[in-house]
Scaffold this motif. Structure first.
Motif, PDB file in Angstrom:
ATOM      1  N   LYS A  85     -82.902   8.566 -16.472  1.00  0.00           N
ATOM      2  CA  LYS A  85     -84.123   9.341 -16.441  1.00  0.00           C
ATOM      3  C   LYS A  85     -85.099   8.815 -15.398  1.00  0.00           C
ATOM      4  O   LYS A  85     -86.238   9.231 -15.342  1.00  0.00           O
ATOM      5  CB  LYS A  85     -84.788   9.283 -17.816  1.00  0.00           C
ATOM      6  CG  LYS A  85     -84.110  10.083 -18.884  1.00  0.00           C
ATOM      7  CD  LYS A  85     -85.002  10.068 -20.104  1.00  0.00           C
ATOM      8  CE  LYS A  85     -84.255  10.461 -21.343  1.00  0.00           C
ATOM      9  NZ  LYS A  85     -85.080  10.215 -22.519  1.00  0.00           N
ATOM     10  N   HIS A  86     -84.696   7.838 -14.636  1.00  0.00           N
ATOM     11  CA  HIS A  86     -85.612   7.206 -13.694  1.00  0.00           C
ATOM     12  C   HIS A  86     -86.255   8.192 -12.754  1.00  0.00           C
ATOM     13  O   HIS A  86     -85.614   9.110 -12.261  1.00  0.00           O
ATOM     14  CB  HIS A  86     -84.846   6.189 -12.852  1.00  0.00           C
ATOM     15  CG  HIS A  86     -84.910   4.827 -13.430  1.00  0.00           C
ATOM     16  ND1 HIS A  86     -84.637   3.718 -12.723  1.00  0.00           N
ATOM     17  CD2 HIS A  86     -85.224   4.421 -14.663  1.00  0.00           C
ATOM     18  CE1 HIS A  86     -84.762   2.659 -13.485  1.00  0.00           C
ATOM     19  NE2 HIS A  86     -85.113   3.082 -14.667  1.00  0.00           N
ATOM     20  N   PHE A  87     -87.521   7.949 -12.486  1.00  0.00           N
ATOM     21  CA  PHE A  87     -88.198   8.775 -11.501  1.00  0.00           C
ATOM     22  C   PHE A  87     -87.751   8.369 -10.109  1.00  0.00           C
ATOM     23  O   PHE A  87     -87.872   9.103  -9.158  1.00  0.00           O
ATOM     24  CB  PHE A  87     -89.727   8.626 -11.641  1.00  0.00           C
ATOM     25  CG  PHE A  87     -90.241   7.279 -11.226  1.00  0.00           C
ATOM     26  CD1 PHE A  87     -90.773   7.086  -9.971  1.00  0.00           C
ATOM     27  CD2 PHE A  87     -90.183   6.199 -12.093  1.00  0.00           C
ATOM     28  CE1 PHE A  87     -91.249   5.852  -9.584  1.00  0.00           C
ATOM     29  CE2 PHE A  87     -90.657   4.969 -11.713  1.00  0.00           C
ATOM     30  CZ  PHE A  87     -91.193   4.787 -10.453  1.00  0.00           C
ATOM     31  N   TRP A 142     -86.412  -2.862  -8.802  1.00  0.00           N
ATOM     32  CA  TRP A 142     -86.754  -3.512 -10.089  1.00  0.00           C
ATOM     33  C   TRP A 142     -85.798  -3.019 -11.182  1.00  0.00           C
ATOM     34  O   TRP A 142     -85.340  -3.807 -12.013  1.00  0.00           O
ATOM     35  CB  TRP A 142     -88.193  -3.215 -10.499  1.00  0.00           C
ATOM     36  CG  TRP A 142     -89.286  -3.486  -9.490  1.00  0.00           C
ATOM     37  CD1 TRP A 142     -90.506  -2.885  -9.472  1.00  0.00           C
ATOM     38  CD2 TRP A 142     -89.300  -4.400  -8.381  1.00  0.00           C
ATOM     39  NE1 TRP A 142     -91.273  -3.360  -8.425  1.00  0.00           N
ATOM     40  CE2 TRP A 142     -90.547  -4.283  -7.741  1.00  0.00           C
ATOM     41  CE3 TRP A 142     -88.380  -5.285  -7.839  1.00  0.00           C
ATOM     42  CZ2 TRP A 142     -90.900  -5.022  -6.625  1.00  0.00           C
ATOM     43  CZ3 TRP A 142     -88.724  -6.027  -6.708  1.00  0.00           C
ATOM     44  CH2 TRP A 142     -89.959  -5.895  -6.129  1.00  0.00           C
ATOM     45  N   ASN A 147     -83.277  -5.263 -13.396  1.00  0.00           N
ATOM     46  CA  ASN A 147     -83.309  -5.201 -14.866  1.00  0.00           C
ATOM     47  C   ASN A 147     -81.953  -4.842 -15.443  1.00  0.00           C
ATOM     48  O   ASN A 147     -81.507  -5.407 -16.439  1.00  0.00           O
ATOM     49  CB  ASN A 147     -84.338  -4.155 -15.317  1.00  0.00           C
ATOM     50  CG  ASN A 147     -85.685  -4.794 -15.599  1.00  0.00           C
ATOM     51  OD1 ASN A 147     -85.762  -5.905 -16.100  1.00  0.00           O
ATOM     52  ND2 ASN A 147     -86.750  -4.109 -15.259  1.00  0.00           N
ATOM     53  N   GLY A 183     -92.230  -3.526 -19.553  1.00  0.00           N
ATOM     54  CA  GLY A 183     -91.935  -3.507 -18.110  1.00  0.00           C
ATOM     55  C   GLY A 183     -90.660  -2.764 -17.763  1.00  0.00           C
ATOM     56  O   GLY A 183     -90.619  -1.956 -16.837  1.00  0.00           O
ATOM     57  N   GLN A 184     -89.647  -2.989 -18.574  1.00  0.00           N
ATOM     58  CA  GLN A 184     -88.339  -2.384 -18.291  1.00  0.00           C
ATOM     59  C   GLN A 184     -88.359  -0.871 -18.543  1.00  0.00           C
ATOM     60  O   GLN A 184     -87.565  -0.135 -17.956  1.00  0.00           O
ATOM     61  CB  GLN A 184     -87.297  -3.053 -19.190  1.00  0.00           C
ATOM     62  CG  GLN A 184     -85.893  -2.882 -18.710  1.00  0.00           C
ATOM     63  CD  GLN A 184     -84.896  -3.549 -19.645  1.00  0.00           C
ATOM     64  OE1 GLN A 184     -85.260  -4.321 -20.531  1.00  0.00           O
ATOM     65  NE2 GLN A 184     -83.627  -3.251 -19.437  1.00  0.00           N
ATOM     66  N   PRO A 235     -90.258   3.207 -16.104  1.00  0.00           N
ATOM     67  CA  PRO A 235     -89.683   4.424 -15.497  1.00  0.00           C
ATOM     68  C   PRO A 235     -89.435   5.536 -16.510  1.00  0.00           C
ATOM     69  O   PRO A 235     -89.593   6.712 -16.195  1.00  0.00           O
ATOM     70  CB  PRO A 235     -88.360   3.942 -14.902  1.00  0.00           C
ATOM     71  CG  PRO A 235     -88.556   2.507 -14.702  1.00  0.00           C
ATOM     72  CD  PRO A 235     -89.442   2.034 -15.791  1.00  0.00           C
ATOM     73  N   ILE A 253     -92.814   7.076 -17.467  1.00  0.00           N
ATOM     74  CA  ILE A 253     -93.399   7.890 -16.395  1.00  0.00           C
ATOM     75  C   ILE A 253     -93.011   9.357 -16.529  1.00  0.00           C
ATOM     76  O   ILE A 253     -93.835  10.260 -16.333  1.00  0.00           O
ATOM     77  CB  ILE A 253     -92.972   7.335 -15.010  1.00  0.00           C
ATOM     78  CG1 ILE A 253     -93.720   6.031 -14.735  1.00  0.00           C
ATOM     79  CG2 ILE A 253     -93.247   8.336 -13.887  1.00  0.00           C
ATOM     80  CD1 ILE A 253     -93.279   5.320 -13.492  1.00  0.00           C
ATOM     81  N   LYS A 305     -96.680   4.626 -11.570  1.00  0.00           N
ATOM     82  CA  LYS A 305     -95.785   4.262 -10.445  1.00  0.00           C
ATOM     83  C   LYS A 305     -96.350   3.063  -9.691  1.00  0.00           C
ATOM     84  O   LYS A 305     -95.612   2.138  -9.345  1.00  0.00           O
ATOM     85  CB  LYS A 305     -95.656   5.447  -9.475  1.00  0.00           C
ATOM     86  CG  LYS A 305     -94.559   6.415  -9.839  1.00  0.00           C
ATOM     87  CD  LYS A 305     -94.459   7.484  -8.776  1.00  0.00           C
ATOM     88  CE  LYS A 305     -93.579   8.623  -9.227  1.00  0.00           C
ATOM     89  NZ  LYS A 305     -93.512   9.708  -8.240  1.00  0.00           N
ATOM     90  N   TYR A 315     -95.909   0.039 -11.757  1.00  0.00           N
ATOM     91  CA  TYR A 315     -94.496  -0.355 -11.748  1.00  0.00           C
ATOM     92  C   TYR A 315     -94.139  -1.142 -10.483  1.00  0.00           C
ATOM     93  O   TYR A 315     -93.404  -2.121 -10.532  1.00  0.00           O
ATOM     94  CB  TYR A 315     -93.621   0.888 -11.860  1.00  0.00           C
ATOM     95  CG  TYR A 315     -92.145   0.598 -11.950  1.00  0.00           C
ATOM     96  CD1 TYR A 315     -91.606  -0.063 -13.041  1.00  0.00           C
ATOM     97  CD2 TYR A 315     -91.280   0.989 -10.925  1.00  0.00           C
ATOM     98  CE1 TYR A 315     -90.255  -0.328 -13.126  1.00  0.00           C
ATOM     99  CE2 TYR A 315     -89.920   0.738 -11.003  1.00  0.00           C
ATOM    100  CZ  TYR A 315     -89.410   0.079 -12.106  1.00  0.00           C
ATOM    101  OH  TYR A 315     -88.063  -0.189 -12.190  1.00  0.00           O
ATOM    102  N   TRP A 316     -94.706  -0.698  -9.353  1.00  0.00           N
ATOM    103  CA  TRP A 316     -94.362  -1.377  -8.102  1.00  0.00           C
ATOM    104  C   TRP A 316     -95.068  -2.717  -7.930  1.00  0.00           C
ATOM    105  O   TRP A 316     -94.476  -3.660  -7.428  1.00  0.00           O
ATOM    106  CB  TRP A 316     -94.675  -0.474  -6.896  1.00  0.00           C
ATOM    107  CG  TRP A 316     -93.607   0.567  -6.693  1.00  0.00           C
ATOM    108  CD1 TRP A 316     -93.720   1.907  -6.878  1.00  0.00           C
ATOM    109  CD2 TRP A 316     -92.264   0.348  -6.266  1.00  0.00           C
ATOM    110  NE1 TRP A 316     -92.534   2.531  -6.617  1.00  0.00           N
ATOM    111  CE2 TRP A 316     -91.619   1.598  -6.229  1.00  0.00           C
ATOM    112  CE3 TRP A 316     -91.529  -0.794  -5.917  1.00  0.00           C
ATOM    113  CZ2 TRP A 316     -90.287   1.740  -5.866  1.00  0.00           C
ATOM    114  CZ3 TRP A 316     -90.197  -0.642  -5.540  1.00  0.00           C
ATOM    115  CH2 TRP A 316     -89.601   0.615  -5.527  1.00  0.00           C
ATOM    116  N   HIS A 332     -93.210  -8.401 -12.728  1.00  0.00           N
ATOM    117  CA  HIS A 332     -92.157  -8.035 -13.693  1.00  0.00           C
ATOM    118  C   HIS A 332     -91.639  -9.279 -14.414  1.00  0.00           C
ATOM    119  O   HIS A 332     -90.603  -9.827 -14.075  1.00  0.00           O
ATOM    120  CB  HIS A 332     -91.029  -7.286 -12.980  1.00  0.00           C
ATOM    121  CG  HIS A 332     -91.378  -5.867 -12.688  1.00  0.00           C
ATOM    122  ND1 HIS A 332     -91.129  -4.845 -13.558  1.00  0.00           N
ATOM    123  CD2 HIS A 332     -92.025  -5.331 -11.635  1.00  0.00           C
ATOM    124  CE1 HIS A 332     -91.571  -3.706 -13.048  1.00  0.00           C
ATOM    125  NE2 HIS A 332     -92.134  -3.975 -11.887  1.00  0.00           N
TER     126      HIS A 332
END
Lengths: 269, 259
Positions: free
Chosen positions: A99-101, A108, A112, B183-184, B187, B190, B202, B205-206, B210
């Protein structure tokens, strides 16, 4: 400050014990329940945590479940691999990443994915004892968490082959939950399957059936039907056909024939 | 050469300071009070369970390391300023950046020495209890935990230049815990947000640190196989680069600060 801190270490258990004793003594004298939902056992945990004990107990069960899956919380029960050493990095757990954007460039996410264990495994049978501390904590945290007693007794009887311990635990659970039907049935099943103690099992199923008729017990036709089936099965086992027919008639007249246990009961000849 | 001697002196000072204050003894006693009674427990009369002890021991190591390293780092500059000991330091023939580096390196070394002590104890107890010990995963866990300390202290150090120590500790604590927990999953979060919130997440996240990269306790406790070393080193490099940026910013701010 540091010297004072040292003093706190031996003082804390003494303080907790004294508070516990005083509260238990006081509530026993007054005759009130410090926490009506959990019951007043005079236990400090009862008074301090109240219904939070149920949540703690549930968390302990979840922890035991994650231990069963190699310490991973997000899992489902398809295509698991049994064996602690056979860790297999499959597609499982990648649902999140799908589902990642950022599907093309996500360093990252890449890190992970490789750092955190994601495969779906089941604990080796010879390591089942690793679940017990969490199950024990779940039962101790809330004696009214039926699921905790059922799951623990299953692990003890089936996975660790300690049915005597499982029966003792269920008896403790029954003591705390006198109107619960499923604990009686679980006890009866262990007595039949693991201990071959049919006489005791029959009394457990009889108690389960009688409790299922009690207004304080939550209405559950499935459990009632299950108790009837086992009673019929045990009657058949000792060739007591009159009793078998009595249970069959009772099942036929009072329960829905759609229930699988009732169908099985009626099928006994 | 002169710089190295000055740096060594500052590092030595921080190490002595840590071990003199007996914080470690308190931490060790607390750990014993928690773990020793637990190690004798045999739930339902069944012996042999050890993972729960490992898990609690590692959790305590993480909490104590975070508290020790962060409280030390967050207090470096504010304490020096409050007690005015910064003036004799600044009067030395050393640049402000070198003084800063010396103080930071000192606290970092002290924290890493405690980390090594904890992990050595963990390994020793495990080796005594069981025949098989996952050395490679242990080494990776140690390296990544060191990366975590590096990242946490560098951010706390940057904060210590312009915020009060307690506020700094609280803010960094919230960031660390939030990133470890969520943190994980940023995404995934979002995807369900409004466009404005999506852009904000976003950015977070960047640029957010982390911390979750460094938590490999599950691998160590449940005997999972080791991570590829390239990935492990990449995570450590991330910590090094991030902490270098934080230290650079801290030095820049400290050089501009009117004392």
């Amino acid at each position: 400050m540091i010297k004072g801190f040292y003093l706190l270490i031996p003082l804390m258990p003494c303080l907790l014990f004294t508070t516990d004793w005083l509260i238990a003594r006081n509530s026993a004298q007054q005759g009130y329940s410090a926490h009506p939902q959990q019951g007043n056992s005079g236990n400090l945990l009862d008074i301090l945590a109240g219904d939070a004990r149920d949540l703690i107990s549930q968390a302990m069960i979840s922890k035991a479940e994650s231990y069963y899956h190699g310490g991973i919380t997000d899992h489902d029960d398809c295509q698991a691999i049994t064996g602690g050493d056979q860790h297999h990095e499959d597609d499982h757990g990648q649902h999140l990443h799908q589902k990642h954007f950022l599907s093309r460039f996500d360093p990252w996410g890449y890190l992970n994915k490789h750092i955190h264990a994601e495969a779906h495994i089941h604990l080796d049978r010879d390591k089942t004892e690793e679940l017990l501390p969490w199950y024990w904590a779940a039962c101790e945290a809330s004696p009214h968490n039926i699921l905790a007693f059922e799951a623990t007794s299953y692990a003890l009887s089936t996975m660790l082959e300690q049915p005597q311990e499982a029966v003792l635990l269920l008896e403790k659970g029954i003591k705390h939950n006198p109107y619960n039907v499923s604990l009686e049935i679980a006890r009866g099943e262990i007595l039949i399957k693991h201990l071959k103690n049919y006489k005791e099992a029959e009394s457990a199923f009889l108690a389960a059936y009688q409790k299922s008729l009690h207004e304080k017990a939550p209405a559950d036709d499935m459990l009632k039907a299950k108790a009837l089936f086992y009673l019929g099965y045990l009657a058949k086992r000792r060739n007591d056909l009159a009793t078998l027919h009595r249970w069959q008639t009772l099942g036929k007249e009072t329960m829905s024939p759609d229930l699988i246990s009732i169908r099985n009961l009626l099928a006994i000849e | 050469m002169n710089h190295v001697i000055q740096l060594k002196a500052l590092v030595r000072l921080s190490l002595l300071d840590l071990y003199r204050r007996k914080d470690l003894i308190v931490v060790a006693m607390l750990t014993l009070v928690v773990l020793v009674p637990m190690s004798f427990a045999t739930p339902f009369g069944v012996k042999g369970a050890s993972r729960y002890l490992n898990e609690i021991a590692l959790l305590l190591v993480w909490i104590f390391m975070l508290v020790i390293s962060m409280t030390r780092t967050a207090r470096i500059i504010p304490t020096e300023l409050e007690s005015r000991t910064i003036y004799p330091l600044l009067s030395k023939p050393a640049s402000r950046t070198l003084i800063l580096l010396g103080r930071y390196a000192g606290v970092l070394m002290a924290s890493l020495s405690v980390l090594l002590l904890f992990y050595t104890l963990y390994a020793t107890i495990n080796i005594l209890k069981s025949a098989v010990f996952p050395w490679e995963v242990w080494l990776q866990a140690l390296l990544l935990h060191a990366g975590f300390i590096l990242l946490a202290t560098s951010l706390a150090f940057l904060g210590s230049i312009f915020i009060h120590a307690d506020a700094n500790f609280s803010i960094i604590g919230i960031i660390v815990v939030s990133m470890l927990l969520y943190g994980q999953n940023i995404p995934v979060l979002i995807a369900d947000q409004t466009p404005a919130l999506r852009h904000l997440l976003k950015v977070i996240y960047w640029i957010a640190p982390h911390y979750e990269f460094f938590d490999v306790r599950t691998r160590l406790i449940h005997h999972w196989p080791a991570i590829p070393w390239l990935i492990c080193c990449a995570a450590f490099a991330y910590a090094v680069i991030y902490s270098m940026i934080c230290f650079g910013l801290a030095a820049w701010l400290f050089n501009r600060k009117k004392i």
